[in-house]
Design an enzyme around this catalytic site. Structure first.
Site, PDB file in Angstrom:
ATOM      1  N   ASP A 170     -11.911  -5.023  -2.840  1.00 42.84           N
ATOM      2  CA  ASP A 170     -12.789  -6.193  -2.856  1.00 42.84           C
ATOM      3  C   ASP A 170     -14.169  -5.785  -2.368  1.00 42.84           C
ATOM      4  O   ASP A 170     -14.365  -4.664  -1.919  1.00 42.84           O
ATOM      5  CB  ASP A 170     -12.195  -7.293  -1.950  1.00 42.84           C
ATOM      6  CG  ASP A 170     -12.070  -6.814  -0.514  1.00 42.84           C
ATOM      7  OD1 ASP A 170     -13.055  -6.902   0.232  1.00 42.84           O
ATOM      8  OD2 ASP A 170     -10.980  -6.320  -0.141  1.00 42.84           O
ATOM      9  N   GLU A 194       0.820  -1.218   0.000  1.00 45.31           N
ATOM     10  CA  GLU A 194       0.000   0.000   0.000  1.00 45.31           C
ATOM     11  C   GLU A 194       0.854   1.270   0.000  1.00 45.31           C
ATOM     12  O   GLU A 194       0.339   2.361  -0.145  1.00 45.31           O
ATOM     13  CB  GLU A 194      -0.912   0.011   1.232  1.00 45.31           C
ATOM     14  CG  GLU A 194      -1.934  -1.117   1.226  1.00 45.31           C
ATOM     15  CD  GLU A 194      -2.660  -1.246   2.545  1.00 45.31           C
ATOM     16  OE1 GLU A 194      -3.865  -1.540   2.519  1.00 45.31           O
ATOM     17  OE2 GLU A 194      -2.047  -1.066   3.620  1.00 45.31           O
ATOM     18  N   GLY A 199     -12.501  -3.081   1.826  1.00 42.58           N
ATOM     19  CA  GLY A 199     -13.618  -3.765   1.173  1.00 42.58           C
ATOM     20  C   GLY A 199     -14.784  -2.791   1.022  1.00 42.58           C
ATOM     21  O   GLY A 199     -15.009  -1.936   1.882  1.00 42.58           O
TER      22      GLY A 199
HETATM   23  N1  SAH Z   1      -3.844 -11.840   3.493  1.00 39.64           N
HETATM   24  C1  SAH Z   1      -3.308 -10.561   3.790  1.00 39.64           C
HETATM   25  C2  SAH Z   1      -4.080 -10.008   4.939  1.00 39.64           C
HETATM   26  C3  SAH Z   1      -4.751  -8.781   4.567  1.00 39.64           C
HETATM   27  S1  SAH Z   1      -5.848  -8.191   5.770  1.00 39.64           S
HETATM   28  C4  SAH Z   1      -1.858 -10.682   4.098  1.00 39.64           C
HETATM   29  O1  SAH Z   1      -1.431 -11.762   4.431  1.00 39.64           O
HETATM   30  O2  SAH Z   1      -1.128  -9.700   4.002  1.00 39.64           O
HETATM   31  C5  SAH Z   1      -6.606  -6.945   4.814  1.00 39.64           C
HETATM   32  C6  SAH Z   1      -5.967  -5.589   4.859  1.00 39.64           C
HETATM   33  O3  SAH Z   1      -6.609  -4.770   3.886  1.00 39.64           O
HETATM   34  C7  SAH Z   1      -6.203  -4.876   6.191  1.00 39.64           C
HETATM   35  O4  SAH Z   1      -5.098  -4.070   6.482  1.00 39.64           O
HETATM   36  C8  SAH Z   1      -7.493  -4.070   5.948  1.00 39.64           C
HETATM   37  O5  SAH Z   1      -7.395  -2.746   6.450  1.00 39.64           O
HETATM   38  C9  SAH Z   1      -7.699  -4.035   4.437  1.00 39.64           C
HETATM   39  N2  SAH Z   1      -8.909  -4.696   3.898  1.00 39.64           N
HETATM   40  C10 SAH Z   1      -9.111  -4.879   2.580  1.00 39.64           C
HETATM   41  N3  SAH Z   1     -10.280  -5.529   2.367  1.00 39.64           N
HETATM   42  C11 SAH Z   1     -10.829  -5.780   3.586  1.00 39.64           C
HETATM   43  C12 SAH Z   1     -12.015  -6.467   4.004  1.00 39.64           C
HETATM   44  N4  SAH Z   1     -12.849  -7.026   3.126  1.00 39.64           N
HETATM   45  N5  SAH Z   1     -12.256  -6.560   5.348  1.00 39.64           N
HETATM   46  C13 SAH Z   1     -11.394  -6.008   6.228  1.00 39.64           C
HETATM   47  N6  SAH Z   1     -10.250  -5.366   5.882  1.00 39.64           N
HETATM   48  C14 SAH Z   1      -9.955  -5.248   4.568  1.00 39.64           C
END
Ligand code: SAH
Length: 251
Positions: free
Chosen positions: A216, A26, A92
């Site tokens: 997403d 990011e 999201g």
């Molecule tokens: N699998 C990823 C984890 C990402 S968690 C990894 O291993 O790096 C998701 C990150 O994006 C968080 O920092 C959150 O702020 C944001 N985010 C994006 N989509 C999201 C969703 N549907 N629900 C919650 N956070 C989301």
């Protein structure tokens, strides 16, 4: 009515901008663009102090979740003396009109997993009397100006301003999202850090803004969409928008 002054208005300190993202994807490119960069490691995080398009900046990855974000925001203020904070990342969508690739700037943020009812109303941060933590209007508007200039060159992407919800859950369940949306009308996006930064900044009197590119739809496809999106789009957006923001600020 007297308005409360921010810390930097009281002390007359020059602007030092803190930029937080949860994940490396990011914020990619911003650290490389910094001039006179110096790295400081503190509390298992790397803070890079330098100049971004003439703005004195400290950039850091918070890692994921509310505690991680709160710890990082507090450290930026207390140890690195930042006067303003921007959070840039992905989120999201929580609204049918907010599409993958769109950008949301928070007008206010809520900790959607905060629930100390019946002692306090659901979503209230206990003993603050607040559930919706407002972002700084001036900073958010300047960010919105930079974002809309940037998005003019991105086919069809729209800028939205409104409510962002943060909680310690990756939301990938349409039913759960619908339940949250009905409890929080006006919710545009869900993520995992913004409202924690909002609480820290509210309590320390630091103006802040949160900008999120939609990765997403917080439904059953969220994990796959998220993974593809962060790799390809997230950093390009963050870089383009922050560059315009800093250039306008320094001008
Ligand atoms: N699998 C990823 C984890 C990402 S968690 C990894 O291993 O790096 C998701 C990150 O994006 C968080 O920092 C959150 O702020 C944001 N985010 C994006 N989509 C999201 C969703 N549907 N629900 C919650 N956070 C989301």
């Amino acid at each position: 009515m007297q308005t409360l002054k921010t810390n930097s208005q009281i002390t007359g300190k020059p602007t030092r901008l803190g930029i937080i993202s949860a994940l490396a994807e990011e914020q990619e490119g911003l650290i490389q663009a910094m001039q006179h960069a110096e790295r400081h490691v503190h509390g298992m995080r790397e803070y890079t102090v330098g100049n971004l398009w003439k703005v004195d900046t400290v950039a850091v990855l918070s890692r994921i979740g509310k505690v991680a974000a709160a710890m990082t925001a507090t450290t930026l203020v207390e140890r690195f003396g930042v006067t303003h904070i921007l959070f840039t990342g992905v989120a999201g969508s929580a609204d049918a009109n907010v599409r993958v690739g769109d950008v949301v700037i928070a007008e206010s943020l809520v900790q959607h997993d905060m629930d100390a009812s019946p002692l306090f109303p659901r979503f209230d941060v206990p003993l603050t009397g607040l559930s919706h933590l407002p972002s700084d209007l001036g900073l958010s508007s300047r960010l919105a100006g930079a974002a809309s200039t940037f998005l003019d060159s991105e086919n069809g992407a729209t800028l939205h301003r409104g409510l962002i919800g943060s909680g310690d859950q990756f939301i990938n369940d349409g039913m759960r999202l619908a339940a949250l949306k009905s409890a929080l009308p006006g919710l545009l996006a869900v993520e995992m850090e913004g409202a924690a930064v909002a609480q820290v900044c509210f309590e320390l009197g630091i103006p802040f803004a949160v900008i999120r590119t939609i990765s997403d739809n917080a439904n059953e496809d969220a994990a796959t969409d998220f993974m593809a999106f962060v790799k390809t789009v997230a950093s390009r957006y963050a870089f383009g928008i922050i560059e315009k923001f800093c250039r306008n600020h320094a001008a």
